[in-house]
Structure formats: structure tokens, C-alpha cells
Design a protein around this motif. Structure first.
Motif, PDB file in Angstrom:
ATOM      1  N   TYR A  36      10.515  77.394  27.865  1.00  0.00           N
ATOM      2  CA  TYR A  36       9.826  77.140  26.586  1.00  0.00           C
ATOM      3  C   TYR A  36       8.345  77.512  26.617  1.00  0.00           C
ATOM      4  CZ  TYR A  36       8.318  72.346  28.106  1.00  0.00           C
ATOM      5  OH  TYR A  36       7.769  71.262  28.739  1.00  0.00           O
ATOM      6  N   ASP A  37       7.961  78.292  27.621  1.00  0.00           N
ATOM      7  CA  ASP A  37       6.568  78.719  27.707  1.00  0.00           C
ATOM      8  C   ASP A  37       6.228  79.815  26.682  1.00  0.00           C
ATOM      9  OD1 ASP A  37       4.163  78.086  28.871  1.00  0.00           O
ATOM     10  OD2 ASP A  37       4.336  79.577  30.469  1.00  0.00           O
ATOM     11  N   ASP A  50      -0.628  81.336  38.192  1.00  0.00           N
ATOM     12  CA  ASP A  50       0.071  80.413  37.305  1.00  0.00           C
ATOM     13  C   ASP A  50      -0.790  80.024  36.097  1.00  0.00           C
ATOM     14  OD1 ASP A  50       2.135  78.869  36.396  1.00  0.00           O
ATOM     15  OD2 ASP A  50       1.808  77.210  37.814  1.00  0.00           O
ATOM     16  N   ILE A  74      -9.321  79.914  36.747  1.00  0.00           N
ATOM     17  CA  ILE A  74      -9.193  78.456  36.919  1.00  0.00           C
ATOM     18  C   ILE A  74     -10.557  77.910  37.304  1.00  0.00           C
ATOM     19  CG2 ILE A  74      -6.743  78.275  37.575  1.00  0.00           C
ATOM     20  CD1 ILE A  74      -7.774  78.191  40.535  1.00  0.00           C
ATOM     21  N   ILE A  82      -0.543  67.147  29.003  1.00  0.00           N
ATOM     22  CA  ILE A  82       0.525  66.136  28.980  1.00  0.00           C
ATOM     23  C   ILE A  82       0.014  64.854  29.644  1.00  0.00           C
ATOM     24  CG2 ILE A  82       2.951  65.669  29.510  1.00  0.00           C
ATOM     25  CD1 ILE A  82       3.362  68.698  29.865  1.00  0.00           C
ATOM     26  N   ALA A 133       1.705  72.050  25.065  1.00  0.00           N
ATOM     27  CA  ALA A 133       2.597  71.893  26.233  1.00  0.00           C
ATOM     28  C   ALA A 133       3.404  70.593  26.178  1.00  0.00           C
ATOM     29  CB  ALA A 133       1.784  71.965  27.524  1.00  0.00           C
ATOM     30  N   GLY A 164      -0.403  71.760  31.950  1.00  0.00           N
ATOM     31  CA  GLY A 164       0.252  70.498  32.269  1.00  0.00           C
ATOM     32  C   GLY A 164      -0.724  69.338  32.060  1.00  0.00           C
ATOM     33  N   ALA A 165      -2.010  69.622  32.194  1.00  0.00           N
ATOM     34  CA  ALA A 165      -3.021  68.564  32.080  1.00  0.00           C
ATOM     35  C   ALA A 165      -3.049  67.924  30.682  1.00  0.00           C
ATOM     36  CB  ALA A 165      -4.398  69.132  32.415  1.00  0.00           C
ATOM     37  N   ASN A 193      -5.515  82.074  40.330  1.00  0.00           N
ATOM     38  CA  ASN A 193      -4.202  81.425  40.341  1.00  0.00           C
ATOM     39  C   ASN A 193      -3.329  82.148  39.322  1.00  0.00           C
ATOM     40  OD1 ASN A 193      -1.996  79.646  39.813  1.00  0.00           O
ATOM     41  ND2 ASN A 193      -3.183  77.965  40.693  1.00  0.00           N
ATOM     42  N   THR A 208       1.592  76.681  25.088  1.00  0.00           N
ATOM     43  CA  THR A 208       1.978  75.667  26.076  1.00  0.00           C
ATOM     44  C   THR A 208       1.112  75.970  27.297  1.00  0.00           C
ATOM     45  OG1 THR A 208       3.760  77.188  26.682  1.00  0.00           O
ATOM     46  CG2 THR A 208       4.357  75.334  25.275  1.00  0.00           C
ATOM     47  N   LEU A 209      -0.168  75.579  27.202  1.00  0.00           N
ATOM     48  CA  LEU A 209      -1.149  76.140  28.128  1.00  0.00           C
ATOM     49  C   LEU A 209      -1.333  75.362  29.424  1.00  0.00           C
ATOM     50  CD1 LEU A 209      -2.866  78.723  27.951  1.00  0.00           C
ATOM     51  CD2 LEU A 209      -4.823  77.287  27.390  1.00  0.00           C
ATOM     52  N   ARG A 242      -3.745  81.869  29.552  1.00  0.00           N
ATOM     53  CA  ARG A 242      -5.083  82.234  29.088  1.00  0.00           C
ATOM     54  C   ARG A 242      -5.340  83.735  29.261  1.00  0.00           C
ATOM     55  NH1 ARG A 242      -7.622  77.970  33.211  1.00  0.00           N
ATOM     56  NH2 ARG A 242      -5.537  77.111  32.831  1.00  0.00           N
ATOM     57  N   GLU A 302      -1.628  81.818  33.681  1.00  0.00           N
ATOM     58  CA  GLU A 302      -1.395  83.133  33.074  1.00  0.00           C
ATOM     59  C   GLU A 302      -1.514  83.128  31.557  1.00  0.00           C
ATOM     60  OE1 GLU A 302       0.930  81.003  33.658  1.00  0.00           O
ATOM     61  OE2 GLU A 302       1.990  81.094  31.752  1.00  0.00           O
ATOM     62  N   LYS A 316       5.559  78.170  41.188  1.00  0.00           N
ATOM     63  CA  LYS A 316       5.746  76.753  40.859  1.00  0.00           C
ATOM     64  C   LYS A 316       6.805  76.155  41.772  1.00  0.00           C
ATOM     65  CE  LYS A 316       4.767  76.963  35.860  1.00  0.00           C
ATOM     66  NZ  LYS A 316       3.606  76.052  35.882  1.00  0.00           N
TER      67      LYS A 316
HETATM   68  N1  BES Z   1       3.005  77.026  31.235  1.00  0.00           N
HETATM   69  C1  BES Z   1       2.185  76.260  32.095  1.00  0.00           C
HETATM   70  C2  BES Z   1       1.770  74.922  31.483  1.00  0.00           C
HETATM   71  C3  BES Z   1       2.862  73.936  31.184  1.00  0.00           C
HETATM   72  C4  BES Z   1       3.155  72.928  32.090  1.00  0.00           C
HETATM   73  C5  BES Z   1       3.549  73.986  30.004  1.00  0.00           C
HETATM   74  C6  BES Z   1       4.141  72.014  31.806  1.00  0.00           C
HETATM   75  C7  BES Z   1       4.543  73.070  29.712  1.00  0.00           C
HETATM   76  C8  BES Z   1       4.839  72.072  30.614  1.00  0.00           C
HETATM   77  C9  BES Z   1       0.922  77.044  32.440  1.00  0.00           C
HETATM   78  O1  BES Z   1       1.067  78.415  32.486  1.00  0.00           O
HETATM   79  C10 BES Z   1       0.493  76.599  33.778  1.00  0.00           C
HETATM   80  O2  BES Z   1       1.188  76.850  34.720  1.00  0.00           O
HETATM   81  N2  BES Z   1      -0.662  75.947  33.853  1.00  0.00           N
HETATM   82  C11 BES Z   1      -1.191  75.472  35.084  1.00  0.00           C
HETATM   83  C12 BES Z   1      -2.663  75.787  35.101  1.00  0.00           C
HETATM   84  C13 BES Z   1      -3.305  75.599  36.449  1.00  0.00           C
HETATM   85  C14 BES Z   1      -2.771  76.599  37.435  1.00  0.00           C
HETATM   86  C15 BES Z   1      -4.794  75.749  36.291  1.00  0.00           C
HETATM   87  C16 BES Z   1      -0.953  73.973  35.136  1.00  0.00           C
HETATM   88  O3  BES Z   1      -1.013  73.304  34.105  1.00  0.00           O
HETATM   89  O4  BES Z   1      -0.677  73.470  36.221  1.00  0.00           O
END
Ligand code: BES
Ligand code: MN
Ligand code: ZN
Length: 502
Positions: free
Chosen positions: A288-289, A348, A437, A382, A467, A379-380, A346, A376-377, A352, A350, A278
Motif C-alpha cells: 500500500y505504499d 528506504d 535522512i 504512526i 502512512a 512510520g514515525a 538510506n 505513505t511517507l 521523498r 525513497e 526492511k
Molecule cells: N513507506 C515507508 C513508510 C511507511 C511505514 C508507510 C509504515 C506505511 C507504514 C517509507 O518509505 C519508509 O520506509 N520510511 C522510513 C524512513 C526512514 C528510513 C527515515 C521509515 O519510516 O522507517
């Protein structure tokens, strides 16, 4: 903070709180007080913009003719809109305005509401619950006292008819609050303190309440074939864990055979993204994940604490997602416990992966009535829903409706998004049964949920993408800024309303 319930009558010191309805209709207590202090209350209202609306308040400092520090007038809104939830939030707001005011004690006068079925005892308990929820603080690592933000308020008295009933009612609610506080503590702790093994050890605290806690280490998980979960943790020096918590609160002849309800939580104690690293800006938020697993722990504490008549299982998947010489690489293929293979495009994505094994394990071992997972799966989610609603995904309409209803009741809102074949096919991989992904731009939260759905068989299942709601950057009526524990009160209510023996 000490919370006391007492009958009407006794004299108050410190701060006194009275309610006023929309349109500035004084409640009976407010009326009586107004008379006693020479109409000081109505004059203060007249000289201000206060209208009795929800969320409004007006403070009168050292009111003449009394020995009070201050008088706080709070808006109740329209009588028809007053319910347990609005009162809970009111309690939170009252706490927030008085906490650091200088007053050490406060008394809230709770009157029966004309034309409402709510009795004053329940009203008082709801207000107290809200005040308690808002009073949460995590002060552990401050070694110097921060004088002006430290609360002065130490005792809150609620004065109402039926105060013994209010006290009993509050006792059960306080167990739920203790669950919420445990979740907030765990989510707030930094990731050098909370990592898979230390978090598993914190779960063991629940054995005191009668919860059975099992911790699976890496060798056991390897034997079970949890290649998806283990792949995520392999880049970290901290070993992964899977924790199973069981609360058997059902009594009677058939209790043992009853299918349990089941909650599964994502517990990434820190998510750097792994090799798909990231960006550094904002990465600190990824402590907080493990929020989903924090909620499952707090929920188990709440259920056991209030001795809920339900058999409940909590399963949490704990790993740290780090880059390292042994970290998994984009393009690795892992085999999950279910036998399904996954191309990790990917690292990131992780959450799932760890949930795939936790869900399959929970489903096959416990054959539950339903599974609700929290994570907290993405960012989308949000982007889609912001920070007021969690995303809800499910293979079962009844479970979805129950979750939505329970959420409305406690003010933890969820919004359902679709699932289906059109999304499922986006997970097709060239080399394995699926990829982690979709690779496309859209529907990121939906495809993530679709991925999870492949590991629950036909069991009624719902996934909450939390999330956006796990952490708040500003104070909320029932939560100071920081960890919210969104989900504990919602799932406790789901259990209480639909799955508990009466
Ligand atoms: N833990 C993150 C999601 C997240 C983002 C939680 C912001 C809280 C705030 C998750 O593991 C992640 O990195 N998701 C990726 C998925 C993508 C690589 C398909 C994301 O949302 O970018
Ligand atoms: Mn991630
Ligand atoms: Zn993550």
C-alpha cells in the motif's frame, strides 16, 4: 447493491430500519410502527440496554404482526449532534449489521428531525452514501464463494419526503464513492499485478471521463533530469513511470488561463526498502505504499465523474523499491530535476526522493494555485498520530486551515505539525545539497516533510503523511478493513468548498 429512494407510504419487505434518539425518544416513523405492532418496539427496547446513543442498535427478528424478516432499531444520538457526517456513519453501520443478516432487502425510514435544518432528502442521501461506502468488497481473487461472509443484502431503499431530491443528491455523492472504490481497488491489488506500468495503464481508464492522461517513461524522465525518482526505481526490473492527469472542468473565457489546483501522489508499488532492506515481518504491508497515488487517481475520477467546475492536475510518481544488482546504494549522490543534489544515506527513505522530482515537475510545468501531496511517507507518523489522523505539513496557513476544515466535514481528520529552519538544517549533507535522512532519532515525519518543501518553491503547498490511515486492520463505519482511500473525500470536499466555480 442497488440503492432506491421512495416516498413515504409503500409497504416494506425484508428488514425495516427505524431511528430512535438518545434517551429512547422514538422518531415519528418509529412511533407509528410501534403502535402498529402492539408496542413491540418499546418493549424490545425496554428489555435491552439500548438507549438510542450513536452507534447503538437493536435487532428484533421476525416481529409479530408484520411480514418483515427483522426490525433494526438504530440510535441517532442527541438531535443537536445529528449532521451529515453522523448520518453517513449511521448508514455505514446499518449496512454492516444487515449485509450478511440473511435479509435481501432493507428499507430505512428517514424522518425530518425536529429543530434541525437538515432536510430529509439530504439526510437520506448521506445515509445512502455511508451504506455504499461500507459495502465495498474486493472479491476478485476468491474463486470459491465464502458463504457466510458474502452479503445477502442486494437492495437498500430509503424512504423519505422529497425522494426525487434525495436521488439527485445521491447521484453526485455516488461519483465520489466510485472514486473511493477505484482507490481501494488499486491499493488492495497485490504488487505482482500493480506495478508502475500497470498502474499507469489503469490511469488511462479515466480518459473515458474526459481526463487527459499522459504517461512519461524512463527515457523521458531521464531527459528531464529526474535523477532522484529514477534512482529509486533502478533496482527493479519494472520500469518507473510518471503519470499526469488533467481535468479541465472550468468553463468560460478565462478558464484556460486559470491556475490549476494540483495533487501529487507517492506511488511506490512495493517498498522493500531497497538495499536498506526492511525486516521481513510486516513487509507485505508495503503493497500500500502507492496509497498516495491511489488517492490522486480516485480523486481525479471523482472530480471528472461529477464534472467538477475546476481545473485540476494530478501527478503521480511510480516506482518499485527493490534491492538488486543495479539498485542504488546508501551513500549514492543523485541529482534531482530541480538541480539540487541529494546524498542517499538510506534507500528506504525513497518516498521523498520520487516526490522531489514529481513536485518540482508539477510546480514548474503547471504553476498551480497550490499543491497538495499525499504519501505513505513515514512510520514515525504512526507513532505520533496513530490511525485516526493524517499528518499535515504546510508552508501556508490558509491552505492548512482549509484542509483541516474539509477533513472535519467528511470525517477524514488531519493534524498539523511544525516546519521550520530548526528542522531544515538537520538535512545538511557533507557531500551534497542535502541528505535524505536526518540521521537523528526524532522528528522523522517533520524532517521528511521539510525535505519535500525544498522542491515546491514559493507555491502554497501542503503534505499529507497518510502512512497511518491508508490501511485499516479493523472495520470502520465507512470502510471495511483494508484500504480506506483516506484523502479522496477530503480533497474532493476541499475543491468543492473553496476552488470550484459556483
Ligand atoms: N513507506 C515507508 C513508510 C511507511 C511505514 C508507510 C509504515 C506505511 C507504514 C517509507 O518509505 C519508509 O520506509 N520510511 C522510513 C524512513 C526512514 C528510513 C527515515 C521509515 O519510516 O522507517
Ligand atoms: Mn521506504
Ligand atoms: Zn515507502
Amino acid at each position: 447493491m442497488k440503492i432506491v429512494f421512495s416516498g413515504p407510504g409503500s409497504a416494506a419487505t425484508g428488514a425495516l430500519v427505524v431511528g430512535v434518539l438518545d434517551g429512547n425518544t422514538l422518531t415519528p416513523s418509529a412511533k407509528a410502527l410501534n403502535k402498529k405492532i402492539n408496542r413491540g418496539l418499546s418493549r424490545a427496547i425496554k428489555a435491552s440496554r439500548f438507549q438510542g446513543k450513536t452507534g447503538q442498535s437493536l435487532a428484533v427478528v421476525t416481529p409479530a404482526g408484520t411480514r418483515l424478516d427483522r426490525l433494526l432499531i438504530v440510535g441517532l444520538g442527541k438531535a443537536k449532534d445529528v449532521n451529515e457526517q453522523s448520518l453517513c456513519k449511521l448508514g455505514g453501520r446499518i449496512y454492516a449489521s444487515l449485509a450478511a443478516s440473511g435479509s435481501k432487502a432493507a428499507t430505512i425510514l428517514v424522518d425530518p428531525l425536529e429543530g434541525s435544518t437538515l432536510n430529509p432528502a439530504r439526510m437520506a442521501a448521506a445515509i445512502a452514501e455511508g451504506a455504499q461506502l461500507r459495502s465495498y468488497r474486493f472479491g476478485k481473487y476468491h474463486t470459491k464463494s465464502e458463504n457466510d461472509s458474502k452479503p445477502t443484502l442486494t437492495t437498500l431503499t430509503l424512504r423519505c419526503r422529497g425522494s426525487a431530491k434525495a436521488k439527485a443528491e445521491f447521484r453526485a455523492r455516488d461519483k465520489i464513492v466510485q472514486g473511493v472504490f477505484m482507490t481501494r481497488d488499486l491499493v488492495t491489488e497485490p504488487p505482482n499485478v500493480i506495478y508502475p506500468d500497470s498502474l499507469a495503464k489503469r490511469c488511462k481508464e479515466l480518459t473515458k471521463l474526459g481526463v487527459k492522461v499522459e504517461v512519461l517513461g524512463e527515457p523521458q524522465m531521464r531527459r528531464l533530469g529526474m535523477g532522484a525518482l529514477l534512482g529509486v526505481g533502478q533496482g527493479s526490473i519494472r520500469e518507473s513511470r510518471l503519470v499526469v492527469m488533467r481535468w479541465n472542468g472550468k468553463r468560460g473565457a478565462k478558464a484556460k488561463k486559470d491556475k490549476p489546483v494540483c495533487f501529487v501522489g507517492k506511488g511506490i508499488t512495493f517498498d522493500t526498502g531497497g538495499i536498506s532492506l526492511k525486516p521481513s515481518g510486516g513487509m507485505e504491508e508495503m503493497k500500500y505504499d502507492m496509497g498516495g497515488s491511489g488517492v490522486v487517481i480516485g480523486l481525479m475520477k471523482a472530480l471528472a465523474g461529477r464534472k467538477a467546475k475546476v481545473n485540476a492536475v494530478g501527478v503521480i510518481a511510480l516506482a518499485e523499491n527493490m534491492p538488486g544488482s543495479n539498485a542504488q546504494r546508501p551513500s549514492d549522490v543523485v541529482t534531482s530535476m530541480s538541480g539540487q543534489t541529494i546524498e542517499v544515506l538510506n534507500t528506504d527513505a525513497e518516498g521523498r526522493l520520487v516526490l522531489a522530482d514529481a513536485l518540482h515537475y508539477a510546480n514548474t510545468r503547471f504553476k498551480p494555485q497550490f499543491i497538495v501531496d499525499l504519501a505513505t511517507l513515514t512510520g514515525a507518523i504512526i507513532v505520533a498520530l496513530g490511525s485516526e489522523y493524517a499528518g499535515l505539513f504546510s508552508n501556508n496557513d490558509k491552505l492548512s486551515e482549509r484542509l483541516s476544515d474539509a477533513g472535519e466535514e467528511v470525517g477524514e481528520l488531519v493534524w498539523r505539525l511544525p516546519q521550520g529552519e530548526v528542522f531544515d538544517k538537520m538535512l545538511k549533507s557533507d557531500i551534497a545539497d542535502m541528505k535524505n535522512i536526518s540521521g537523528g532519532r526524532g522528528a522523522g515525519s517533520i524532517t521528511a516533510a521539510q525535505f519535500l518543501g525544498r522542491f515546491v518553491g514559493k507555491t502554497p503547498w501542503a503534505h499529507l503523511d497518510i502512512a497511518g490511515v491508508t490501511w485499516t486492520k479493523s472495520d470502520k463505519p465507512l470502510s471495511p478493513k483494508g484500504a480506506t482511500a483516506f484523502g479522496v473525500r477530503l480533497l474532493n470536499r476541499l475543491v468543492a468548498d473553496y476552488y470550484e466555480a459556483k
